[in-house]
Design an enzyme around this catalytic site. Sequence first.
Site, PDB file in Angstrom:
ATOM      1  N   TYR A  28       0.849  -1.202   0.000  1.00 40.94           N
ATOM      2  CA  TYR A  28       0.000   0.000   0.000  1.00 40.94           C
ATOM      3  C   TYR A  28       0.884   1.251   0.000  1.00 40.94           C
ATOM      4  O   TYR A  28       0.560   2.266  -0.598  1.00 40.94           O
ATOM      5  CB  TYR A  28      -0.930   0.092   1.224  1.00 40.94           C
ATOM      6  CG  TYR A  28      -1.684  -1.167   1.589  1.00 40.94           C
ATOM      7  CD1 TYR A  28      -1.938  -2.156   0.646  1.00 40.94           C
ATOM      8  CD2 TYR A  28      -2.163  -1.358   2.889  1.00 40.94           C
ATOM      9  CE1 TYR A  28      -2.629  -3.306   1.002  1.00 40.94           C
ATOM     10  CE2 TYR A  28      -2.859  -2.506   3.239  1.00 40.94           C
ATOM     11  CZ  TYR A  28      -3.070  -3.471   2.300  1.00 40.94           C
ATOM     12  OH  TYR A  28      -3.747  -4.609   2.660  1.00 40.94           O
ATOM     13  N   GLU A  38      -9.682  -3.720   7.021  1.00 40.63           N
ATOM     14  CA  GLU A  38      -8.986  -2.430   6.816  1.00 40.63           C
ATOM     15  C   GLU A  38      -9.950  -1.266   6.603  1.00 40.63           C
ATOM     16  O   GLU A  38      -9.579  -0.121   6.820  1.00 40.63           O
ATOM     17  CB  GLU A  38      -8.094  -2.512   5.574  1.00 40.63           C
ATOM     18  CG  GLU A  38      -6.694  -3.019   5.811  1.00 40.63           C
ATOM     19  CD  GLU A  38      -5.699  -1.911   6.139  1.00 40.63           C
ATOM     20  OE1 GLU A  38      -4.836  -2.185   6.990  1.00 40.63           O
ATOM     21  OE2 GLU A  38      -5.768  -0.808   5.568  1.00 40.63           O
ATOM     22  N   ASP A  56       7.161   0.201  16.118  1.00 39.41           N
ATOM     23  CA  ASP A  56       6.733   1.116  17.190  1.00 39.41           C
ATOM     24  C   ASP A  56       6.420   0.387  18.503  1.00 39.41           C
ATOM     25  O   ASP A  56       5.436   0.695  19.183  1.00 39.41           O
ATOM     26  CB  ASP A  56       5.528   1.953  16.740  1.00 39.41           C
ATOM     27  CG  ASP A  56       5.919   3.003  15.697  1.00 39.41           C
ATOM     28  OD1 ASP A  56       7.121   3.329  15.589  1.00 39.41           O
ATOM     29  OD2 ASP A  56       5.025   3.491  14.983  1.00 39.41           O
ATOM     30  N   ARG A 114      -7.902  -3.667  16.427  1.00 39.94           N
ATOM     31  CA  ARG A 114      -8.860  -4.049  15.378  1.00 39.94           C
ATOM     32  C   ARG A 114      -9.582  -5.321  15.828  1.00 39.94           C
ATOM     33  O   ARG A 114      -9.037  -6.409  15.740  1.00 39.94           O
ATOM     34  CB  ARG A 114      -8.078  -4.304  14.091  1.00 39.94           C
ATOM     35  CG  ARG A 114      -8.929  -4.740  12.928  1.00 39.94           C
ATOM     36  CD  ARG A 114      -8.093  -5.348  11.853  1.00 39.94           C
ATOM     37  NE  ARG A 114      -7.496  -4.384  10.959  1.00 39.94           N
ATOM     38  CZ  ARG A 114      -6.465  -4.667  10.153  1.00 39.94           C
ATOM     39  NH1 ARG A 114      -5.900  -5.855  10.173  1.00 39.94           N
ATOM     40  NH2 ARG A 114      -5.988  -3.744   9.348  1.00 39.94           N
TER      41      ARG A 114
HETATM   42  N1  UDP Z   1       4.436  -5.578  12.000  1.00 40.56           N
HETATM   43  C1  UDP Z   1       5.566  -5.592  12.804  1.00 40.56           C
HETATM   44  N2  UDP Z   1       6.711  -6.195  12.334  1.00 40.56           N
HETATM   45  C2  UDP Z   1       6.768  -6.793  11.102  1.00 40.56           C
HETATM   46  C3  UDP Z   1       5.609  -6.778  10.289  1.00 40.56           C
HETATM   47  C4  UDP Z   1       4.455  -6.169  10.770  1.00 40.56           C
HETATM   48  O1  UDP Z   1       5.554  -5.079  13.935  1.00 40.56           O
HETATM   49  O2  UDP Z   1       7.835  -7.327  10.752  1.00 40.56           O
HETATM   50  C5  UDP Z   1       3.185  -4.974  12.523  1.00 40.56           C
HETATM   51  C6  UDP Z   1       2.518  -3.936  11.613  1.00 40.56           C
HETATM   52  O3  UDP Z   1       3.063  -2.647  11.822  1.00 40.56           O
HETATM   53  C7  UDP Z   1       1.065  -4.023  12.039  1.00 40.56           C
HETATM   54  C8  UDP Z   1       0.895  -5.477  12.473  1.00 40.56           C
HETATM   55  O4  UDP Z   1       2.212  -5.995  12.630  1.00 40.56           O
HETATM   56  O5  UDP Z   1       0.819  -3.198  13.155  1.00 40.56           O
HETATM   57  C9  UDP Z   1       0.108  -6.333  11.492  1.00 40.56           C
HETATM   58  O6  UDP Z   1       0.675  -6.216  10.231  1.00 40.56           O
HETATM   59  P1  UDP Z   1       0.179  -6.999   8.938  1.00 40.56           P
HETATM   60  O7  UDP Z   1       1.181  -6.765   7.861  1.00 40.56           O
HETATM   61  O8  UDP Z   1      -0.114  -8.423   9.238  1.00 40.56           O
HETATM   62  O9  UDP Z   1      -1.164  -6.264   8.457  1.00 40.56           O
HETATM   63  P2  UDP Z   1      -2.385  -5.471   9.112  1.00 40.56           P
HETATM   64  O10 UDP Z   1      -2.934  -6.284  10.240  1.00 40.56           O
HETATM   65  O11 UDP Z   1      -1.848  -4.139   9.590  1.00 40.56           O
HETATM   66  O12 UDP Z   1      -3.317  -5.323   7.980  1.00 40.56           O
END
Ligand code: UDP
Length: 345
Positions: free
Chosen positions: A83, A119, A214, A304
């Site tokens: 994205y 999302e 974060d 979420r």
């Molecule tokens: N995330 C993380 N480390 C990673 C990959 C993802 O901390 O190596 C975090 C990302 O910032 C998000 C959450 O894991 O808050 C879930 O990410 P995902 O890519 O599965 O998709 P989302 O749930 O945000 O659609």
Amino acid sequence: MKILILGVNGFIGNALVRRILQNRDWEVFGMDLHSNKLGDSLHHPRFHFLEGDIAINKEWIEYHIKKCDVVLPLVAIATPMAYVKKPLLVFELDFEENLRIVRQCVKYGTRIIFPSSSEVYGMCPEEFFDEDTSTMVLGPIHKQRWIYSCSKQLLDRVIWAYGQEGKLQFTMIRPFNWIGPKLDDLDAAKEGSSRVVTQFILNLLQKEPIRLVDGGFQKRCFTYVEDGIDCLMTIIENPGQAADGQIFNIGNPQNEASVKDLAYLLRDLFRHHPDHVHDSHYSQIIEVTADDYYGQGYQDITSRKPSIEKASRLLGWEPKTDLRTSLQFTLDAFLAEAKEKNWES
Ligand code: UDP
């Protein structure tokens, strides 16, 4: 019943087609760019597969939309890194190509089951996201992460409007962080373009640090794919037309975990896996900023969690698989695949 599944080799598509062929007498027509996740389904007499691109094989698609009873257009780019890095590609595929499919369903009177997304709720401040009452909250335009959410939301609104005009029989589904075997390709994870569970499993395999964006305080509800497929099967069957004109969250609110908890849990499961119990060391768990990980176009979702009251009331559906079991099944499948492909060496 005749079903058309576009993106049939994807995470949801491959699991769905396997279940249909095993448990029902339906005929399935499928298209995808690849077929590597389809396994035995490929050779099943009731499965008709075309390897191809939905942006190119337009006549094949139109012919099958006309011929089938129900269409599931599952083709989409659905990883946050994309994205941010390829927003126009996300719009073109997820919105433009799918709009064409929606319009053809209207033209031929074919039922559509459309994959919306959790999302679309964005940064909704409510504890439980509700399909029919929750507010959808997106960030500013330069935060390109929201292009996926916005594309899906607009398609939801278009589908809804066709439904209101009596021109389209539809159901929309909103998966909440489904996980399971074949979630993403490990190669995609290598490029950083996979969902969090696949990313962490790859990190564990490669003994690289697991990176908490974060601090990893953000929470998700991880849902085992076979539970999701149970719900989807009921929606396809549509008993008493209960799914018509409805949007359903499909998630497991019991399986809520922070990304940090997820990292520790996965590392623990990995350490106890028979193939890795004697490894000399294991991945560290470190913190990184979102800017460093994704770049400036990213903005996160703190929590979420779905309300699944509607799926329970109208479809009699409840998820069954707890978080630890869901992660164990997912990890086992990925490690078996990695072993087969000699990934560790
Ligand atoms: N995330 C993380 N480390 C990673 C990959 C993802 O901390 O190596 C975090 C990302 O910032 C998000 C959450 O894991 O808050 C879930 O990410 P995902 O890519 O599965 O998709 P989302 O749930 O945000 O659609």
